[in-house]
Design an enzyme around this catalytic site. Structure first.
Site, PDB file in Angstrom:
ATOM      1  N   SER A 100       0.827  -1.204   0.000  1.00  0.00           N
ATOM      2  CA  SER A 100       0.000   0.000   0.000  1.00  0.00           C
ATOM      3  C   SER A 100       0.866   1.260   0.000  1.00  0.00           C
ATOM      4  O   SER A 100       1.683   1.447  -0.888  1.00  0.00           O
ATOM      5  CB  SER A 100      -0.951  -0.038   1.199  1.00  0.00           C
ATOM      6  N   ASP A 244      -2.760   6.181  -4.012  1.00  0.00           N
ATOM      7  CA  ASP A 244      -1.603   5.540  -3.392  1.00  0.00           C
ATOM      8  C   ASP A 244      -1.187   4.364  -4.293  1.00  0.00           C
ATOM      9  O   ASP A 244      -1.851   4.090  -5.299  1.00  0.00           O
ATOM     10  CB  ASP A 244      -1.916   5.137  -1.936  1.00  0.00           C
ATOM     11  N   ASP A 246      -1.484   1.205  -4.343  1.00  0.00           N
ATOM     12  CA  ASP A 246      -2.415   0.129  -4.711  1.00  0.00           C
ATOM     13  C   ASP A 246      -3.823   0.642  -4.997  1.00  0.00           C
ATOM     14  O   ASP A 246      -4.766  -0.150  -5.107  1.00  0.00           O
ATOM     15  CB  ASP A 246      -2.409  -1.011  -3.678  1.00  0.00           C
ATOM     16  N   ASP A 248      -6.299   2.186  -3.595  1.00  0.00           N
ATOM     17  CA  ASP A 248      -7.517   2.225  -2.773  1.00  0.00           C
ATOM     18  C   ASP A 248      -7.725   3.604  -2.159  1.00  0.00           C
ATOM     19  O   ASP A 248      -8.844   4.029  -1.932  1.00  0.00           O
ATOM     20  CB  ASP A 248      -7.539   1.119  -1.702  1.00  0.00           C
TER      21      ASP A 248
HETATM   22 MG    MG Z   1      -3.530   1.443  -0.190  1.00  0.00          MG
END
Ligand code: MG
Length: 460
Positions: A100, A244, A246, A248
């Protein structure tokens, strides 16, 4: 940084600095444990763009195959996209290889059950027990299955889900000029397509090359998004988005290049969701009271949970919430699309809001109830935590105290929340009040108490 933070195997999965600590062998064992736990079957595996992602994905897949799983490799994709695909394809589970917003030398495994949801506490504990006991299923020759690749369907599924809940034709008509900072992350390819092809925006994008390293600190916050702010003003964009690694989390800049407080972004999304659907709201304890005001205006309730997406999601399921999220963590969770943090839903909601109202982003933000917030951190000595928290509680006997995640002390119109970080030896501190002086007072007093309760020179 202390050694235990370099590798963590626990109820939040597995995360660490790759190489010395998080090794391919360990990822392979964990994959085999996961495959054994979910009962072999189909498992979806994808990743973000960090350099160690492909190596660790292969290692995890090796373990899954050894346990007799069928692996679907979806390649580089945002975490929410992977989660939706797990839920939609009858898979037994899914794994996203991503750390992340953590620095590039870290990597981690995010674990999903057959519904594409984060493992709940019970599932995580069982899996970790199984892992520590090395009680893995070892498939025989006739049970070994293969790897299939599907790099296209997950993104199509995700976009189609989002489009069910916004008026895309209305957004397209406005031909919004939009800036994007994709941090060269997992959403670098999908987001430009979504904004231009699906939503008809005119796009100015930076850092959308998934083969390159992260060009900035990975967490999208006002202090890390200077390039996005400059892009917005240089190109005259109406809004700027940042994700970010990844995909999300979402951060938003207004037409002047000012990056909005993430709590305000969540508040705008909550308002949009409550306008169209019945149900209550779930946020974490550190999220702004602006959410309570918005919910009250719609006659809805707000439930609060400890920090962490899994906690928010569990509560959202329990109360059948219509929307939720984690303000300061930049997460918008809209279960009608999927019960996960999703930057794509957030972008679509914001653009639809602008299209419907004709308002600029700064005008939308200015229309929210005004609170002043300050976030900070204080390093602490191992073992001092209990004393520090008790000292804090004793100092403010008139406050309403919530001890479900560190300590939150609340009064009408102001609150302070102190909790130990899960990833670093730090106390995270958040204070909020309706007046800036009250907020500064509270923040200053609590910071001083935390510093005085332990040896000097611990502040950051
Ligand atoms: Mg993330």
């Amino acid at each position: 940084m202390r050694r235990e933070h370099l590798l963590k195997i626990g109820v939040s999965g597995i995360r660490g600095v790759v190489g010395e600590f998080l090794t391919p062998a360990l990822a392979c064992s964990f994959g085999q444990a996961f495959g054994s736990y979910v009962g072999r079957g189909r498992v979806i595996v994808g990743r973000d763009t960090r350099a160690t992602g492909e190596m660790l994905q292969h290692a995890v897949q090796c373990g899954l195959l050894a346990a007799g799983c069928e692996v679907i490799d979806v390649g580089v994709l945002p975490t929410p996209t992977i989660q939706m695909y797990v839920g939609a394809t009858g898979a037994h589970g899914g794994i996203a290889v991503t750390a992340s917003h953590n620095p590039p030398e870290y990597n981690a495994l995010k674990l999903f059950n057959g519904h594409g949801l984060f493992f709940n506490h019970y599932e995580r504990t069982e899996l970790i027990d199984l892992y520590h006991q090395s009680d893995f299923y070892q498939a025989g020759n006739d049970e070994i299955r293969g790897i299939r690749c599907d790099y296209e369907s997950p993104a199509l599924l995700h976009i189609e889900r989002v489009l069910r809940h916004v008026d895309a034709a209305l957004i397209r008509k406005r031909r919004f000029r939009v800036a994007l900072d994709g941090v060269n992350g997992a959403a670098s390819v999908m987001t430009p397509r979504f904004l231009t092809e699906t939503l008809g925006c005119r796009l100015d994008a930076i850092s959308v090359d998934p083969t390159k390293p992260f060009p900035r600190e990975a967490e999208p916050r006002p202090d890390t998004l200077g390039d996005l702010a400059a892009l917005v003003t240089a190109r005259g964009c109406e809004i700027g988005f940042a994700q970010d690694p990844d995909g999300d989390r979402l951060a938003v800049a207004d037409e002047n290049g000012r990056v909005l407080d993430n709590d305000d972004v969540l508040a705008l999304a909550v308002d949009a969701a409550l306008e169209r659907l019945p149900g209550d709201v779930v946020v974490n304890l550190t999220t702004s009271s602006v959410i309570d005001d918005i919910a009250a205006a719609h006659g809805r309730k707000v439930f609060r949970t400890p920090v962490g997406e899994a906690n928010v999601v569990e509560m959202m399921q329990a109360v059948n919430a219509v929307i939720g999220g984690e303000g300061s963590n930049g997460g918008i969770i809209f279960p009608a699309v999927h019960l996960c943090r999703d930057s794509f839903t957030g972008m679509a909601f914001l653009l639809e809001r602008m299209a419907k109202t004709g308002a600029t982003v700064s005008e939308l933000a200015a229309g929210l109830p005004r609170y002043y917030r300050k976030l900070g951190k204080v390093a602490f000595e191992h073992g001092a935590l209990g004393t520090l928290m008790q000292g804090l509680e004793d100092r403010f006997p008139d406050a309403e105290a919530d001890r479900s995640d560190g300590l939150k002390l609340q009064w009408p119109g102001r609150w302070v929340h102190v909790r130990a970080s899960n990833t670093e030896p730090l106390l995270r501190l958040a204070a909020e009040a309706r007046e800036v002086s009250a907020m500064e007072d509270l923040y200053g007093t609590v910071t001083a108490l935390l510093l005085n309760g332990q040896p000097a020179d611990r502040a950051e």
